[in-house]
Design a protein around this motif. Sequence first.
Motif, PDB file in Angstrom:
ATOM      1  N   SER A  61      -1.401 136.005 -20.553  1.00 47.29           N
ATOM      2  CA  SER A  61      -1.756 134.593 -20.598  1.00 47.29           C
ATOM      3  C   SER A  61      -0.697 133.821 -21.372  1.00 47.29           C
ATOM      4  O   SER A  61      -0.161 134.323 -22.371  1.00 47.29           O
ATOM      5  N   SER A  90      -2.148 129.102 -18.725  1.00 43.76           N
ATOM      6  CA  SER A  90      -2.030 129.757 -17.424  1.00 43.76           C
ATOM      7  C   SER A  90      -2.263 131.252 -17.610  1.00 43.76           C
ATOM      8  O   SER A  90      -1.514 131.923 -18.320  1.00 43.76           O
ATOM      9  N   ASP A  91      -3.333 131.757 -17.004  1.00 39.33           N
ATOM     10  CA  ASP A  91      -3.647 133.190 -17.058  1.00 39.33           C
ATOM     11  C   ASP A  91      -3.039 133.905 -15.870  1.00 39.33           C
ATOM     12  O   ASP A  91      -2.972 133.362 -14.760  1.00 39.33           O
ATOM     13  N   GLU A 107      -7.702 130.176 -19.367  1.00 41.82           N
ATOM     14  CA  GLU A 107      -7.255 129.044 -18.558  1.00 41.82           C
ATOM     15  C   GLU A 107      -8.389 128.070 -18.255  1.00 41.82           C
ATOM     16  O   GLU A 107      -8.205 126.851 -18.301  1.00 41.82           O
TER      17      GLU A 107
END
Length: 206
Positions: A61, A90-91, A107
Amino acid sequence: LLKPTVVTNYEMGWDHGFTRWNLKFQGAGFHQHNQDLVGLSGGFLITSAGPYFLPSNVGDSDANGLDLELRGMLRKSYRWGVNYRPEWISDHLVPAAQNGVGYVDFEHTTPVELVKADFGWAHARWEMDGYLRYQSATRGLQPARNACTTLVPVAGFVSADARVAYNETNWLTWSIAGQNLTHARQVQTGGPAVERRVLGALSFTF
């Protein structure tokens, strides 16, 4: 083999005081990388006491954001502050852990915007402070069957807190504080609603 989660942080900041207007600004930009996140996606082991769910590494992540704060004084007795923190996450998760299934989802469960403001007054032995907190709409995790979780919506909200204190001496203070004053119950996470609370306290230093 289960790998430990490695967290790497980078941050760059700038502080500046505007003495003419009794203002102080603090700003920072940051990046965080989480490698080898751990979630409950490793299957399960049958034992005499029942199934035992196993953890596994579910992905990485990345987070990027800003932390901006402005504080000031008015007529010596009044103080105020505003903090703004936008964050974008943002994963990168394995398919079995996506959409909040494996107890890990930064996220979708981290609000993009968080704003805090406070205003206070102090004179002689008295102090009064008010606090506002705004959080943009996000989602929360709730447990589901088979050691999984599911995403539930959390609407954007504003909460208000307040505190009144009397300094009996330089080491003894009486205070009363209220939390979540504008709502009897308010949904702030994927868990139970937060209730309004009023607390009294006696504090001392030595």
